[in-house]
Design a protein around this motif. Structure first.
Motif, PDB file in Angstrom:
ATOM      1  N   PRO A 436      65.440  10.729  19.510  1.00 56.89           N
ATOM      2  CA  PRO A 436      64.230  11.539  19.325  1.00 56.89           C
ATOM      3  C   PRO A 436      63.072  10.736  18.743  1.00 56.89           C
ATOM      4  O   PRO A 436      61.921  10.936  19.119  1.00 56.89           O
ATOM      5  N   ALA A 437      63.365   9.792  17.823  1.00 57.78           N
ATOM      6  CA  ALA A 437      62.286   9.000  17.207  1.00 57.78           C
ATOM      7  C   ALA A 437      61.587   8.140  18.259  1.00 57.78           C
ATOM      8  O   ALA A 437      60.347   8.075  18.320  1.00 57.78           O
ATOM      9  N   SER A 438      62.365   7.467  19.110  1.00 56.91           N
ATOM     10  CA  SER A 438      61.781   6.635  20.160  1.00 56.91           C
ATOM     11  C   SER A 438      60.989   7.483  21.145  1.00 56.91           C
ATOM     12  O   SER A 438      59.879   7.117  21.558  1.00 56.91           O
ATOM     13  N   LEU A 439      61.559   8.647  21.500  1.00 59.26           N
ATOM     14  CA  LEU A 439      60.875   9.540  22.442  1.00 59.26           C
ATOM     15  C   LEU A 439      59.546  10.013  21.860  1.00 59.26           C
ATOM     16  O   LEU A 439      58.519  10.038  22.552  1.00 59.26           O
ATOM     17  N   LEU A 440      59.539  10.385  20.564  1.00 59.50           N
ATOM     18  CA  LEU A 440      58.309  10.868  19.927  1.00 59.50           C
ATOM     19  C   LEU A 440      57.263   9.755  19.833  1.00 59.50           C
ATOM     20  O   LEU A 440      56.063   9.997  20.026  1.00 59.50           O
ATOM     21  N   ASN A 441      57.707   8.543  19.531  1.00 57.00           N
ATOM     22  CA  ASN A 441      56.750   7.429  19.458  1.00 57.00           C
ATOM     23  C   ASN A 441      56.088   7.177  20.810  1.00 57.00           C
ATOM     24  O   ASN A 441      54.888   6.879  20.889  1.00 57.00           O
ATOM     25  N   ASN A 442      56.845   7.309  21.910  1.00 53.30           N
ATOM     26  CA  ASN A 442      56.271   7.142  23.247  1.00 53.30           C
ATOM     27  C   ASN A 442      55.244   8.229  23.537  1.00 53.30           C
ATOM     28  O   ASN A 442      54.174   7.981  24.114  1.00 53.30           O
TER      29      ASN A 442
END
Length: 595
Positions: A436-442
């Motif tokens: 989720p963190a990587s997805l949100l950063n994108n």
């Protein structure tokens, strides 16, 4: 001695009852107040133009104090509550809600309700017949039964919520069960009294038969005595008349003398028997008096044991309820297991059917959108051609109409594209391990221009390392929620968005349960509109105020449903909005997970 001890016992019980009564009265009043607040919040039809919500109470000081205490911490219809004593009946229409109890206000309730003269005043009453009430409260088992007179509420333009209707129906069933149980107890007591009455009637009848037989014997003996007297008188007259025939009649006279002696002996014996019977009757009379006294003592004991019987009855009812509830739970579990097996079979069948229908729907949506885009493209092309070649030759109205056509075509194209995108959500999906963190950063990088333009601040709280879901759909979900948070901001206020995710306890259906929230400081959503925002093409603002097709949150709802979760909103106008959603899965149900 027994009566004296019993009297002392009841005096002590009464003393402790009086000591506990005041506390119990406050608790009952507080429960009653909570019911009144809950009912008011679940009934629509009040005048919402007022800044406060007013409650008038007739009598009932304890209830009024409880309502005043609740008014300090609880609102009604998002308004501050004011509680006052209603002194003049003619002023009832000035209040949003009026509470009254028949014990302290015994006037005709329908006549009182008519005094509000069809104003928006809700009447909650206690102790009145159902047909006379708007909303009635009935004490039952440390709580209150709620009765709704739907026809009368409609007459005064009030409408209860579905939850309040369901509560009223369940309450009515409880009240019906209570009355049935009370009727069973009364019938049993009546049977016992009838049996005792029949026993006493039988004893009385037997005594009357014995007395009647003794009276018959006495009457018969009196008749024999009179007959003997007549015979003696006749013998004396014959003796005087037939003095010359003494010798001839001497034998008859001796015989009659013997007979007279025998009759006298029988008379004496009968007198003794009569005396014995008289004594027996006196004893019987004393026994009847003693039985009457015992009966009176039993009646006194029954009256004294009445409270004890009521307590025992309550304990029996509670025991029956607990046993019945346990049996009901066991039966319900068996039925649920059986129904679950049947549902699993049905779900497997429906799943196959749903997959086929989804493929057909995606094909239909693609073909329909393609066929709709073609004529729309033609209209747009010709409108562009007219706008470029004939704009200077048209008058002001024609130019304005041509502009409306171009804008309408563009909106129609956006709606068709959104509808096609909505239909394709979840197609050809496969479960992934998602960060989720990587997805949100994108997603944040995608919005970098808009974030810079609006001076938006996005704060990421605790975010899980990984979850299991569908990456494309989850990315679209966060894009829509963050986009809305930026779009619906307050004028001259920079948006602030807080995002957090955490794991929740597993439930009976899913082992993996995750909850996320996206909180902003925007314009907020009114409570009466919150249930509409997830409907497709639903807009709460004009296009001049905020652009968009009104399908974004419908996308979010479909994506959350795809992840077996729930999506809900918490908001107040002017105080921002928080969107919450859950993601739920059982990993063992998937043969392959892509990392």
């Amino acid at each position: 001695m027994y009566k004296l001890l019993l009297s002392y016992f009841f005096i002590i019980v009464s003393f402790f009852s009086l000591v506990a009564q005041s506390k119990e009265e406050k608790i009952v009043a507080l429960k009653k107040g909570n019911h009144i607040f809950s009912i008011a919040n679940q009934v629509s039809g009040f005048d919402l133009s007022k800044k406060t919500f007013s409650i008038g109470v007739i009598g009932e000081p304890a209830t009024r104090k409880a309502l005043e205490k609740l008014a300090k911490v609880k609102p009604i219809k998002s308004r501050k509550v004011i509680v006052e004593e209603l002194v003049l009946i003619k002023d009832a229409y000035l209040y949003d809600l009026v509470y009254l109890n028949k014990a302290s206000f015994s006037t005709n309730l329908p006549r009182f309700i008519n005094t509000v003269n069809y104003k928006s005043t809700l009447i909650i009453s206690e102790g009145y017949p159902f047909r006379e009430t708007m909303i009635g409260l009935t004490p039952y088992d440390n709580t209150f039964i709620i009765s709704l007179n739907i026809d009368r509420l409609k007459d005064y333009k009030f409408s209860p919520s579905s939850h309040l209707l369901e509560t009223s129906i369940k309450s009515s069933q409880k009240l019906k069960e209570k009355f049935q149980l009370q009727q069973l107890v009364r019938d049993r007591q009546k049977e016992i009294l009838e049996t005792q009455k029949e026993d006493l009637t039988t004893q009385k009848k037997n005594l009357e038969e014995v007395i009647e037989k003794k009276d018959q014997i006495l009457t018969k003996n009196k008749r024999s005595l009179k007959s003997l007297k007549r015979q003696a008188l006749t013998s004396a007259q014959q003796y005087e008349q037939k003095l010359l025939d003494v010798q001839e009649l001497e034998k008859d006279l001796k015989l009659q003398t013997k007979l007279l002696r025998k009759n006298r002996e029988e008379l004496e014996a009968n007198r003794g028997e009569i005396e014995i019977q008289s004594k027996f009757l006196q004893n019987q009379k004393q026994m009847i008096d003693a039985q009457k006294k015992i009966l009176n003592d039993q009646q006194v004991q029954l009256m004294n044991q009445r409270n004890v019987n009521l307590l025992l009855t309550g304990l029996v009812i509670l025991s029956i309820f607990v046993i019945g509830y346990i049996i009901y739970i066991n039966n319900s579990r068996r039925k649920l297991v059986r129904r679950l097996k049947e549902k699993n079979i049905q779900i497997a069948r429906d799943s196959r059917t749903l997959k086929r229908q989804n493929k057909e729907f995606e094909s239909f949506a693609y073909i329909a959108s393609h066929d709709l885009q073609e004529p729309l493209h033609t209209i747009t092309s010709f409108s562009d051609f007219m706008y470029e070649d004939y704009y200077d030759k048209l008058d002001e109205d024609a130019r304005e109409n041509l502009t409306y056509i171009k804008e309408g075509c563009q909106r129609m194209s956006d709606l068709i594209s959104s509808l096609l995108e909505y239909s394709r959500i979840g197609s050809k999906r496969q479960l992934h391990q998602v960060s989720p963190a990587s997805l949100l950063n994108n997603v944040i990088r995608d919005f970098s221009a808009k974030i810079s333009e609006t001076d938006t601040k996005i704060i990421l709280g605790n975010i899980p390392d990984h979850i299991y879901g569908y990456p494309t759909e989850l990315r679209m979900l966060f894009q829509n929620l963050i986009s809305n948070a930026i779009k619906f901001k307050k004028p001259e206020v920079s948006p602030k968005i807080y995002i957090e995710g955490f794991r929740k306890e597993s439930n009976d259906t899913f082992a993996e349960v995750w909850q996320f929230l996206v909180k902003d400081n925007g314009i907020g959503i009114a409570k009466e509109h919150q249930h509409k925002v997830f409907e497709i093409f639903q807009r709460l603002h004009t296009r001049e105020e905020y652009q968009g097709t009104g399908i974004g949150l419908a996308h979010c709802k479909k994506i959350v449903d795809l992840h077996h979760g729930d999506l809900w909103v918490e908001s107040k106008v002017g105080e921002g909005t928080t969107f919450n959603f859950t993601v739920q899965f059982n990993l063992e149900e998937y043969e392959e997970i892509i990392s």
